[in-house]
Structure formats: C-alpha cells, structure tokens
Scaffold this motif. Structure first.
Motif, PDB file in Angstrom:
ATOM      1  N   MET A  58       0.817  -1.323   0.043  1.00 21.47           N
ATOM      2  CA  MET A  58      -0.027   0.042   0.227  1.00 21.47           C
ATOM      3  C   MET A  58       0.855   1.248   0.073  1.00 21.47           C
ATOM      4  SD  MET A  58      -3.231  -0.607  -0.302  1.00 21.47           S
ATOM      5  CE  MET A  58      -4.350  -2.056   0.155  1.00 21.47           C
ATOM      6  N   ARG A  59       1.894   1.091   0.793  1.00 25.96           N
ATOM      7  CA  ARG A  59       2.810   2.494   0.836  1.00 25.96           C
ATOM      8  C   ARG A  59       3.314   2.667  -0.341  1.00 25.96           C
ATOM      9  NH1 ARG A  59       4.431  -0.153   5.670  1.00 25.96           N
ATOM     10  NH2 ARG A  59       6.367  -0.510   4.856  1.00 25.96           N
ATOM     11  N   ILE A  60       4.077   1.808  -1.007  1.00 21.59           N
ATOM     12  CA  ILE A  60       4.764   1.812  -2.292  1.00 21.59           C
ATOM     13  C   ILE A  60       3.834   2.224  -3.407  1.00 21.59           C
ATOM     14  CG2 ILE A  60       6.019   0.623  -4.247  1.00 21.59           C
ATOM     15  CD1 ILE A  60       7.140  -1.223  -1.896  1.00 21.59           C
ATOM     16  N   ALA A  61       2.498   1.832  -3.576  1.00 23.58           N
ATOM     17  CA  ALA A  61       1.647   2.099  -4.487  1.00 23.58           C
ATOM     18  C   ALA A  61       1.306   3.617  -4.249  1.00 23.58           C
ATOM     19  CB  ALA A  61       0.266   1.054  -4.394  1.00 23.58           C
ATOM     20  N   GLU A  62       1.004   3.738  -3.057  1.00 22.92           N
ATOM     21  CA  GLU A  62       0.504   5.388  -3.004  1.00 22.92           C
ATOM     22  C   GLU A  62       1.495   6.332  -3.535  1.00 22.92           C
ATOM     23  OE1 GLU A  62      -1.200   7.934   0.418  1.00 22.92           O
ATOM     24  OE2 GLU A  62      -0.157   6.390   1.003  1.00 22.92           O
ATOM     25  N   SER A  63       2.777   5.757  -3.384  1.00 21.78           N
ATOM     26  CA  SER A  63       3.958   6.795  -3.560  1.00 21.78           C
ATOM     27  C   SER A  63       4.161   6.753  -5.071  1.00 21.78           C
ATOM     28  CB  SER A  63       5.114   6.191  -2.843  1.00 21.78           C
ATOM     29  OG  SER A  63       6.450   6.958  -3.260  1.00 21.78           O
ATOM     30  N   VAL A  64       4.244   5.742  -5.780  1.00 22.69           N
ATOM     31  CA  VAL A  64       4.170   5.517  -6.966  1.00 22.69           C
ATOM     32  C   VAL A  64       3.350   6.362  -7.975  1.00 22.69           C
ATOM     33  CG1 VAL A  64       6.051   3.690  -7.029  1.00 22.69           C
ATOM     34  CG2 VAL A  64       3.735   3.393  -7.445  1.00 22.69           C
ATOM     35  N   CYS A  65       1.942   5.871  -7.511  1.00 16.12           N
ATOM     36  CA  CYS A  65       1.073   6.656  -8.288  1.00 16.12           C
ATOM     37  C   CYS A  65       0.895   8.098  -7.837  1.00 16.12           C
ATOM     38  CB  CYS A  65      -0.436   5.950  -7.628  1.00 16.12           C
ATOM     39  SG  CYS A  65      -0.530   4.376  -7.902  1.00 16.12           S
ATOM     40  N   LYS A  66       1.345   8.621  -6.756  1.00 18.11           N
ATOM     41  CA  LYS A  66       1.445  10.122  -6.611  1.00 18.11           C
ATOM     42  C   LYS A  66       2.296  10.704  -7.788  1.00 18.11           C
ATOM     43  CE  LYS A  66      -0.442  10.670  -2.134  1.00 18.11           C
ATOM     44  NZ  LYS A  66      -0.024  11.017  -0.550  1.00 18.11           N
ATOM     45  N   SER A  67       3.553   9.850  -8.010  1.00 20.00           N
ATOM     46  CA  SER A  67       4.524  10.315  -8.592  1.00 20.00           C
ATOM     47  C   SER A  67       4.278  10.322 -10.185  1.00 20.00           C
ATOM     48  CB  SER A  67       5.957   9.392  -8.260  1.00 20.00           C
ATOM     49  OG  SER A  67       6.197   9.688  -7.023  1.00 20.00           O
ATOM     50  N   GLY A  68       3.195   9.655 -10.651  1.00 23.99           N
ATOM     51  CA  GLY A  68       2.939   9.371 -12.183  1.00 23.99           C
ATOM     52  C   GLY A  68       2.846   7.920 -12.635  1.00 23.99           C
ATOM     53  N   ALA A  69       3.072   6.944 -11.804  1.00 25.04           N
ATOM     54  CA  ALA A  69       2.857   5.621 -12.355  1.00 25.04           C
ATOM     55  C   ALA A  69       1.427   5.355 -12.680  1.00 25.04           C
ATOM     56  CB  ALA A  69       3.403   4.688 -11.439  1.00 25.04           C
ATOM     57  N   ASN A  70       1.166   4.855 -13.510  1.00 27.53           N
ATOM     58  CA  ASN A  70      -0.303   4.359 -14.053  1.00 27.53           C
ATOM     59  C   ASN A  70      -0.527   2.957 -14.264  1.00 27.53           C
ATOM     60  OD1 ASN A  70       1.058   3.989 -16.542  1.00 27.53           O
ATOM     61  ND2 ASN A  70       0.241   5.595 -17.661  1.00 27.53           N
ATOM     62  N   VAL A  71       0.406   2.057 -13.910  1.00 34.86           N
ATOM     63  CA  VAL A  71       0.302   0.545 -13.727  1.00 34.86           C
ATOM     64  C   VAL A  71       1.264   0.182 -12.743  1.00 34.86           C
ATOM     65  CG1 VAL A  71       0.435  -1.582 -14.880  1.00 34.86           C
ATOM     66  CG2 VAL A  71      -0.043   0.230 -16.292  1.00 34.86           C
ATOM     67  N   PHE A  72       0.552  -0.482 -11.832  1.00 35.86           N
ATOM     68  CA  PHE A  72       1.442  -1.250 -10.655  1.00 35.86           C
ATOM     69  C   PHE A  72       1.671  -2.482 -10.814  1.00 35.86           C
ATOM     70  CE2 PHE A  72       1.743  -2.790  -6.260  1.00 35.86           C
ATOM     71  CZ  PHE A  72       2.914  -1.772  -5.610  1.00 35.86           C
ATOM     72  N   ARG A  73       3.093  -2.875 -10.510  1.00 37.85           N
ATOM     73  CA  ARG A  73       3.546  -4.065 -10.653  1.00 37.85           C
ATOM     74  C   ARG A  73       3.847  -4.914  -9.488  1.00 37.85           C
ATOM     75  NH1 ARG A  73       8.355  -6.675 -10.110  1.00 37.85           N
ATOM     76  NH2 ARG A  73       8.670  -7.160 -12.386  1.00 37.85           N
ATOM     77  N   GLY A  74       3.967  -6.164  -9.277  1.00 37.96           N
ATOM     78  CA  GLY A  74       4.506  -6.886  -8.351  1.00 37.96           C
ATOM     79  C   GLY A  74       4.178  -8.302  -8.760  1.00 37.96           C
ATOM     80  N   GLY A  75       5.113  -9.337  -8.061  1.00 38.40           N
ATOM     81  CA  GLY A  75       5.074 -10.594  -8.760  1.00 38.40           C
ATOM     82  C   GLY A  75       4.413 -11.256  -7.627  1.00 38.40           C
ATOM     83  N   ALA A  76       3.524 -12.157  -7.685  1.00 36.19           N
ATOM     84  CA  ALA A  76       2.927 -13.190  -6.920  1.00 36.19           C
ATOM     85  C   ALA A  76       3.574 -14.424  -6.985  1.00 36.19           C
ATOM     86  CB  ALA A  76       1.386 -13.254  -7.141  1.00 36.19           C
ATOM     87  N   TYR A  77       4.063 -14.783  -8.103  1.00 32.07           N
ATOM     88  CA  TYR A  77       4.886 -15.959  -8.526  1.00 32.07           C
ATOM     89  C   TYR A  77       6.075 -15.614  -9.162  1.00 32.07           C
ATOM     90  CZ  TYR A  77       0.240 -18.254  -8.338  1.00 32.07           C
ATOM     91  OH  TYR A  77      -1.051 -18.727  -7.959  1.00 32.07           O
ATOM     92  N   LYS A  78       7.246 -15.985  -8.510  1.00 30.37           N
ATOM     93  CA  LYS A  78       8.381 -15.694  -8.984  1.00 30.37           C
ATOM     94  C   LYS A  78       9.391 -16.824  -9.517  1.00 30.37           C
ATOM     95  CE  LYS A  78       9.854 -12.260  -8.596  1.00 30.37           C
ATOM     96  NZ  LYS A  78       9.708 -11.367  -9.833  1.00 30.37           N
ATOM     97  N   PRO A  79       9.731 -16.884 -10.776  1.00 27.16           N
ATOM     98  CA  PRO A  79      10.547 -17.775 -11.097  1.00 27.16           C
ATOM     99  C   PRO A  79      12.117 -17.423 -10.716  1.00 27.16           C
ATOM    100  CG  PRO A  79       9.867 -16.333 -13.027  1.00 27.16           C
ATOM    101  CD  PRO A  79       9.086 -15.850 -11.721  1.00 27.16           C
ATOM    102  N   ARG A  80      12.808 -18.312 -10.014  1.00 27.94           N
ATOM    103  CA  ARG A  80      13.933 -17.773  -9.505  1.00 27.94           C
ATOM    104  C   ARG A  80      15.114 -18.797 -10.148  1.00 27.94           C
ATOM    105  NH1 ARG A  80      13.404 -14.609  -5.096  1.00 27.94           N
ATOM    106  NH2 ARG A  80      15.696 -13.920  -5.655  1.00 27.94           N
ATOM    107  N   THR A  81      16.118 -18.355  -9.955  1.00 28.73           N
ATOM    108  CA  THR A  81      17.397 -19.382 -10.407  1.00 28.73           C
ATOM    109  C   THR A  81      17.551 -20.465  -9.553  1.00 28.73           C
ATOM    110  OG1 THR A  81      18.226 -17.520 -11.844  1.00 28.73           O
ATOM    111  CG2 THR A  81      20.015 -19.379 -11.289  1.00 28.73           C
TER     112      THR A  81
END
Length: 358
Positions: free
Chosen positions: A111-134
């Motif tokens: 919530m904190r990160i999304a609020e910040s980036v949206c105020k800065s001008g981001a128009n799509v929020f990203r985040g991985g729920a499934y992470k393919p890792r090495t």
C-alpha cells in the motif's frame, strides 16, 4: 499473405472473401484501419491461388508477407496498436509508466509503495505473486495470497495491476485478479504458456528473453496473437552480454528496430537491463528518447529488506525524481502519459474471485 480490400468494400464482400480463404484451409484475421481494411492469411500459402483471390469482389491487392510473424508484422497492420489496460493506454503516443516492487510482500508495504508511485505518476502497478527464481531455495512468491494483496492495492488506488504468470495451469487464476499478465524473460519461449495467455484475452506484457533475438521476441508474440489476443505489449529488458559492469546489456536500439517491424507497442525495463539504481534514470530517459511506449521500473521503500531484486530497486523519492524527468521528456516528444482509469473514465478493473476461489 495479406489481402488489401478496396475502399468501400461492403460487409458482404468481406464475409465472402473470408469464407473463400477459410475454405482453402487458412485462418483469416480482419483488421479495419482508418484508411483501409486488411485481411491477413495464416497457414500454408502454397495452396493459395493469388490470381483467383484478385478476382474476388472487394479485393484490391494480394501481397505476400515475408516475415514469419504475420499478425505481428507492420505489413499486416500498418497502424500502431494502442493497448488498453483497464483504461490506461499504451502505444500510439500513449506512455505506460509501470512501477512497483519485484515481488508482492506484506499488504501494508504494498500500500505504501503504491500510494507513492501513483502520486509520482505511475499508471500501472506491478508486483510478482509467483517468482521464477534461479535457485529453488530463493523466495518463490506468495502465490494467490499475493494476488489478493495486489488486487486490493489496485482497487484502493484505482490503478491497473500487472503480475507475472509462470505456469499455464495458473493463467485463469491470475487473470481473475490482474489487469495485465506478464510473461517473463525466462518464459518468453514457453509456448504452452504463450498459448494459454493468448486464450485469456487479458492484455499481456511480453518480456524479451535473455538470449532472444528480436525475431524470437516477435515470434513469441505471434503465438499470443494467433490465439486471438491482440493486446500484447513488448518489453526490452536487456540481453546477456560479456561485460559484468551491468546485469544485462540494455539494447536500446531494439526499440526503433522493433517499431519498424511490428505494430505492437514496446516499453523498456532499465531495472532488469542494468541491475544498478544509478543507471536506471539515464537508461529510462534513453529508452523514451529512442521511442519507447513506456518504462517499467522497480521501486521499493526499503531495498535491503526486499524479498527479491532489492539492489536494483529505486527508492520512492528517486522514482519521483525520474518520473518528473520522464514527464518532461514526454512533453518534449509530444507524447501523453495515460492517466489512471479512475480519473479518465476508463474501463473497470477485474473483480476478485468469489469466496469459492479465494
């Protein structure tokens, strides 16, 4: 092969042409542009009699399409596509500004990160729920719990959300929560996965593989398009190089090359391309200057605590600075940063699943 129809071709003539080519065992793809209508043919073109097609009412030209990526090619679709992600437009002079952490973590932090980036001008929020890792021992994501948090964030701030889908079996589940499905670099040539996201009809963010050529990327896009999903956004995120100074080699020249070959939008991801926060701002601006249709940047409020890829994330205040510079660059280039759907009357984001699915 593509058929260019005459100006004023009637719906009856178009339907007749489609029936004839499908009767030859070919698939047809109708594209209505501002100035002309085109029918793309997919299949074994050796069975096609060009002269016979020219005799059909409404057909003006029959043109062979040389690239194997027929639906993705500029020849089949001369006008640049504009992809709508729940009201946010990407392509055709509209810039998608995707920002957020590498992986979905706890709800309050998201919530904190999304609020910040949206105020800065981001128009799509990203985040991985499934992470393919090495490493199989590294953090693999929160799964459906992460999807639920991501959807809650999207609803709270009226911002579309994009997340990676790694397994064909999870496409339907992820599509219930996300506005856009990401196919990561490691899965760019997972053809079963590409086929499934093509069937989903959700917009798709397709990242270039680490050792993939531009032709490889476009052929992967073709898999999605051939299933009827035309909502594909390409992403240049760097390819493997020999110099360890950066995580990958940021192929900024790929942007204008791709735009000359395909109608699909292409954005840049300087976070994965460089792996260095100090290089992200100049490479983001370089991508826009090269003509990119948007920028994908990782942002975290405490990179040292990030579950994955913390060292390459910008702090929220750093993202605010580069976002301001990107807005200035957009004005200079005559492009628009598409506003959020909540302020632009856009389409409604997907609803989370019922309790039976939760």
């Amino acid at each position: 092969m593509i058929l260019i129809l005459k100006n004023g071709a009637t719906d009856e003539q178009i339907d007749h042409v489609i029936r004839r080519v499908e009767g030859m065992g070919l698939q047809s793809h109708l594209s209505r542009g501002t100035y002309r209508t085109i029918i793309g043919l997919i299949g074994d073109e050796s069975v096609v009699n060009k002269e016979a097609l020219l005799t059909l009412p409404g057909v003006a030209q029959v043109i062979p399409v040389l690239p194997p990526y027929k639906l993705a090619s500029r020849e089949a679709h001369p006008e640049s596509s504009v992809i709508d992600v729940s009201g946010v437009k990407i392509g055709g002079g509209n810039l998608g500004m995707i920002a957020g952490p590498c992986s979905v973590e706890d709800r309050d932090r998201m919530m904190r990160i999304a609020e910040s980036v949206c105020k800065s001008g981001a128009n799509v929020f990203r985040g991985g729920a499934y992470k393919p890792r090495t490493s199989p021992y590294a953090f693999q994501g929160l799964g459906e719990k992460g999807l639920q948090i991501l959807r809650e964030v999207g609803d709270r701030f009226g911002v579309p959300v994009v997340t990676e889908v790694t397994d064909p079996r999870n496409v339907e589940l992820v599509a219930q929560y996300a506005d856009m499905l990401q196919v990561g670099a490691r899965n760019m040539q997972n053809f079963v996965l590409l086929t499934e996201v093509g069937k989903s009809r959700r917009p798709v963010l397709l990242k270039r593989g680490m050792s993939a050529t531009i032709a490889d990327l476009l052929m992967s896009a073709e898999y999605i398009l051939s299933e009827g999903n035309s909502n594909v956004v390409l992403c240049e995120r760097g390819v493997k190089g020999f110099d360890p100074s950066t995580r990958n080699l940021f192929d900024v020249a790929a942007v204008p090359v791709v735009q000359g070959l395909t109608h699909l939008p292409i954005i840049v991801d300087p976070s994965h391309a460089t792996g260095r926060p100090d290089l992200i701002p100049p490479c983001a601006l370089a991508g826009l200057a090269a003509g990119a249709d948007g920028v994908h940047i990782e942002v975290h409020d405490c990179p040292e605590e990030a579950k994955s890829d913390g060292p390459q994330a910008l702090l929220p205040e750093q993202y605010e600075q580069i976002s301001h510079q990107m807005r200035l660059m957009a004005d200079l280039l005559g492009k628009t940063i598409s506003p959020l759907a909540s302020s632009a009357g856009g389409s409604t984001p997907p609803k989370p699943p019922t309790e039976a699915h939760a």
